[in-house]
Design an enzyme around this catalytic site. Structure first.
Site, PDB file in Angstrom:
ATOM      1  N   ARG A   9      47.610  56.988  30.231  1.00 36.60           N
ATOM      2  CA  ARG A   9      48.526  58.123  30.054  1.00 36.60           C
ATOM      3  C   ARG A   9      48.013  59.442  30.629  1.00 36.60           C
ATOM      4  O   ARG A   9      47.743  60.396  29.892  1.00 36.60           O
ATOM      5  CB  ARG A   9      48.890  58.280  28.572  1.00 36.60           C
ATOM      6  CG  ARG A   9      49.600  57.055  28.036  1.00 36.60           C
ATOM      7  CD  ARG A   9      49.985  57.180  26.603  1.00 36.60           C
ATOM      8  NE  ARG A   9      51.216  57.925  26.403  1.00 36.60           N
ATOM      9  CZ  ARG A   9      51.770  58.089  25.209  1.00 36.60           C
ATOM     10  NH1 ARG A   9      51.205  57.580  24.145  1.00 36.60           N
ATOM     11  NH2 ARG A   9      52.891  58.775  25.085  1.00 36.60           N
TER      12      ARG A   9
ATOM     13  N   CYS B 134      44.639  56.724  25.205  1.00 38.47           N
ATOM     14  CA  CYS B 134      45.111  56.441  23.853  1.00 38.47           C
ATOM     15  C   CYS B 134      45.305  54.943  23.771  1.00 38.47           C
ATOM     16  O   CYS B 134      45.157  54.245  24.770  1.00 38.47           O
ATOM     17  CB  CYS B 134      46.388  57.210  23.536  1.00 38.47           C
ATOM     18  SG  CYS B 134      47.816  56.559  24.346  1.00 38.47           S
TER      19      CYS B 134
ATOM     20  N   ASP C  74      59.582  52.476  23.035  1.00 36.43           N
ATOM     21  CA  ASP C  74      59.249  52.753  21.633  1.00 36.43           C
ATOM     22  C   ASP C  74      59.947  51.802  20.655  1.00 36.43           C
ATOM     23  O   ASP C  74      59.704  51.872  19.448  1.00 36.43           O
ATOM     24  CB  ASP C  74      59.594  54.216  21.279  1.00 36.43           C
ATOM     25  CG  ASP C  74      58.586  55.187  21.866  1.00 36.43           C
ATOM     26  OD1 ASP C  74      57.555  54.745  22.387  1.00 36.43           O
ATOM     27  OD2 ASP C  74      58.833  56.413  21.805  1.00 36.43           O
TER      28      ASP C  74
ATOM     29  N   ARG D  84      52.527  59.560  11.178  1.00 33.22           N
ATOM     30  CA  ARG D  84      52.732  60.454  12.319  1.00 33.22           C
ATOM     31  C   ARG D  84      54.205  60.491  12.705  1.00 33.22           C
ATOM     32  O   ARG D  84      54.675  61.503  13.238  1.00 33.22           O
ATOM     33  CB  ARG D  84      51.934  59.970  13.524  1.00 33.22           C
ATOM     34  CG  ARG D  84      50.434  60.186  13.408  1.00 33.22           C
ATOM     35  CD  ARG D  84      49.769  59.823  14.713  1.00 33.22           C
ATOM     36  NE  ARG D  84      50.573  60.318  15.819  1.00 33.22           N
ATOM     37  CZ  ARG D  84      50.728  59.707  16.989  1.00 33.22           C
ATOM     38  NH1 ARG D  84      50.123  58.586  17.232  1.00 33.22           N
ATOM     39  NH2 ARG D  84      51.488  60.236  17.925  1.00 33.22           N
TER      40      ARG D  84
ATOM     41  N   LYS E 286      61.278  63.132  15.960  1.00 33.23           N
ATOM     42  CA  LYS E 286      59.928  63.620  16.255  1.00 33.23           C
ATOM     43  C   LYS E 286      59.822  64.027  17.729  1.00 33.23           C
ATOM     44  O   LYS E 286      59.337  65.115  18.043  1.00 33.23           O
ATOM     45  CB  LYS E 286      58.906  62.520  15.956  1.00 33.23           C
ATOM     46  CG  LYS E 286      57.516  62.822  16.460  1.00 33.23           C
ATOM     47  CD  LYS E 286      56.530  61.736  16.112  1.00 33.23           C
ATOM     48  CE  LYS E 286      56.440  60.608  17.110  1.00 33.23           C
ATOM     49  NZ  LYS E 286      55.793  60.932  18.388  1.00 33.23           N
ATOM     50  N   ASN E 287      60.283  63.148  18.613  1.00 26.08           N
ATOM     51  CA  ASN E 287      60.074  63.411  20.040  1.00 26.08           C
ATOM     52  C   ASN E 287      60.985  64.498  20.603  1.00 26.08           C
ATOM     53  O   ASN E 287      60.818  64.917  21.741  1.00 26.08           O
ATOM     54  CB  ASN E 287      60.242  62.121  20.853  1.00 26.08           C
ATOM     55  CG  ASN E 287      59.047  61.202  20.690  1.00 26.08           C
ATOM     56  OD1 ASN E 287      58.061  61.561  20.035  1.00 26.08           O
ATOM     57  ND2 ASN E 287      59.128  60.011  21.270  1.00 26.08           N
TER      58      ASN E 287
END
Ligand code: UD1
Length: 416
Positions: A121, A116, A304, A396, A22-23
């Site tokens: 952030r 968030c 993460d 997500r 994803k990233n």
């Protein structure tokens, strides 16, 4: 809203394929904004965040073709360099359109992402870098509005290591006039994957993967085909899921080379890990040893993966100290893990986890993507049934999570 039901106690075993990252996919899809020619991407994961980004690009005038894990983007019709609040608020990574839009169109209006769940952030470093490259940037009505006839190469230094900041500035610099040097650059593998894609599109970049990246701007970029790298966080999450159940799994389509810090900790915990060229196998003992860790930018332990390791420590033998140094508010999963019977004490940015003999199933709520993953890991080992609410966070970032877990023998189902 969908929920996930997990009946804990099944030992995971078997083989599962890891999806594209994803990233890496998010910035790389944005790179297509830099050229009028079509760019094709393969191994694109089917995730909600990817859908959100493709919708955003479509709204800007980019034609999107998607078939399975292949996406082709045609940005020849790019006519609306705007990222509205409604889209950016659902996905912070939308800020990644800022650099490419300014570079290609000389203008961009991108909503500020705002806060968030895991902290403030800000995007000040993205803005500072563009300003150093000659852009006039105003922040008004909640939007970043940047204009410049053409960006100019510059020496950039970010105050902290920022992954999307490095990516945004690297994309902007690819079409700037002259050489840009990004110092204190993020070294994450996803930055390298983006650089490889940009080079395939004709960019001149060296040093990606180190903390100094040099980009010699070119007048135009061209079309290319690029395969997205495997998702190292999805990989790490399945390794933790298998480890906590005392399982034995083989993950394919991935590589241990992006995961040294994580695999090191799993081995400290007592797992046996075997790396092949495109696969990783893990077999775990009946009970893991507690492992302490400290998150930091790559190549150190990734933030993460912090939540998933907190979950495995909850039932490990001993006490673990977990220090979070990247985000100020990234322990929200701790209170939910406590609902399952975990013994966790939080003191500032440190969590002290005393392993307990067993967790008990309960209803818990996901607060962000990786926090949700930690609840899944804990649910797999908790006695009885765990219900995880608000799993849109998981959608997500994890492709077909319940199918993949079920293929490994987990008793898991989605309630819609
Ligand atoms: C990326 C990842 C995310 C991961 C994080 C850290 C993507 C899409 N997301 O997020 O999964 O958790 O890296 O590895 O790749 N900061 C500022 N000002 C800025 C930019 C960042 O103060 O302009 C701070 C942040 O608040 C944070 C730290 O720098 O405390 C690192 O953030 P950053 O690396 O930018 O995270 P993201 O790129 O948003």
């Amino acid at each position: 809203m969908d929920k996930l039901l997990i009946e804990g106690g099944a030992r995971l075993s078997g083989e599962v394929a890891i999806s594209g990252a994803k990233n890496a996919a998010l910035p790389i899809l944005c790179a297509a904004l830099l050229t009028a020619e079509p760019v094709t991407f393969t191994n694109v994961p089917q995730l909600k965040d990817i859908g959100t980004l493709l919708a955003l690009l479509g709204q800007m005038g980019v034609k999107v073709e998607r078939a399975g894990d292949t996406v082709t983007l045609y940005a020849s019709g790019l006519n609306n360099p705007v990222a509205p609040y409604e889209m950016v608020k659902t996905m912070r990574a939308s800020i990644l359109v800022l650099g490419p839009l300014v570079a290609r169109c000389g203008e961009a209006r991108v909503s500020l992402p705002g806060g968030c769940a895991i902290g403030a952030r800000p995007v000040d470093q993205h803005i500072k870098g563009l300003q150093a490259m000659g852009a006039e940037v105003r922040v008004e009505h909640g939007y970043v509005h940047a204009t410049v006839p053409r960006l100019k190469g510059a020496r950039l230094f970010t105050d902290m290591v920022t992954v999307t900041g490095t990516e945004n500035l690297m994309m902007a610099a690819a079409l700037a006039d002259g050489e840009t040097v990004i110092e204190n650059a993020a070294r994450e593998p996803e930055v390298v994957d983006l650089a490889n894609c940009l080079v395939a599109m004709g960019a001149q970049i060296s040093g990606a993967g180190s903390d100094v990246i040099r980009i010699r701007g070119v007048d135009r970029l061209h079309g290319a085909t690029h395969r997205i790298m495997p998702d190292r966080i999805e990989t790490g999450t399945y390794l933790c899921a298998a480890a906590v159940t005392g399982g034995s799994v083989c993950l394919t389509g991935t590589s241990s080379c992006y995961l040294d810090a994580v695999i090191d900790k799993l081995m400290d915990a007592g797992c046996e890990v075997v790396s092949e060229r495109d696969a990783i196998s893990l077999s775990a003992p009946a009970r893991l040893n507690a492992v302490s860790l400290r998150t930091a930018p790559y190549p150190a332990f990734p933030t993460d993966m912090q939540a998933q390791f907190m979950a495995i420590n909850c039932v490990a033998n001993g006490v673990a100290m977990i220090r979070e140094t990247i985000f100020e508010n990234r322990f929200m999963h701790a209170v939910e893990l406590q609902r399952l019977g975990a013994d966790i004490r939080i003191d500032g940015n440190t969590a002290v986890v005393q392993g307990v003999a067993r967790l008990e199933g309960a209803t818990v709520m996901a607060t962000d993507l990786r926090a949700s993953a930690s609840l899944v890991v804990a649910g797999l080992v908790a006695e009885g049934e765990t219900t995880i609410e608000r799993i849109y966070h998981l959608d997500r970032g994890y492709e077909r999570l319940e199918d993949k877990l079920a293929a490994l023998g987990a008793k898991v189902r989605r309630l819609t």
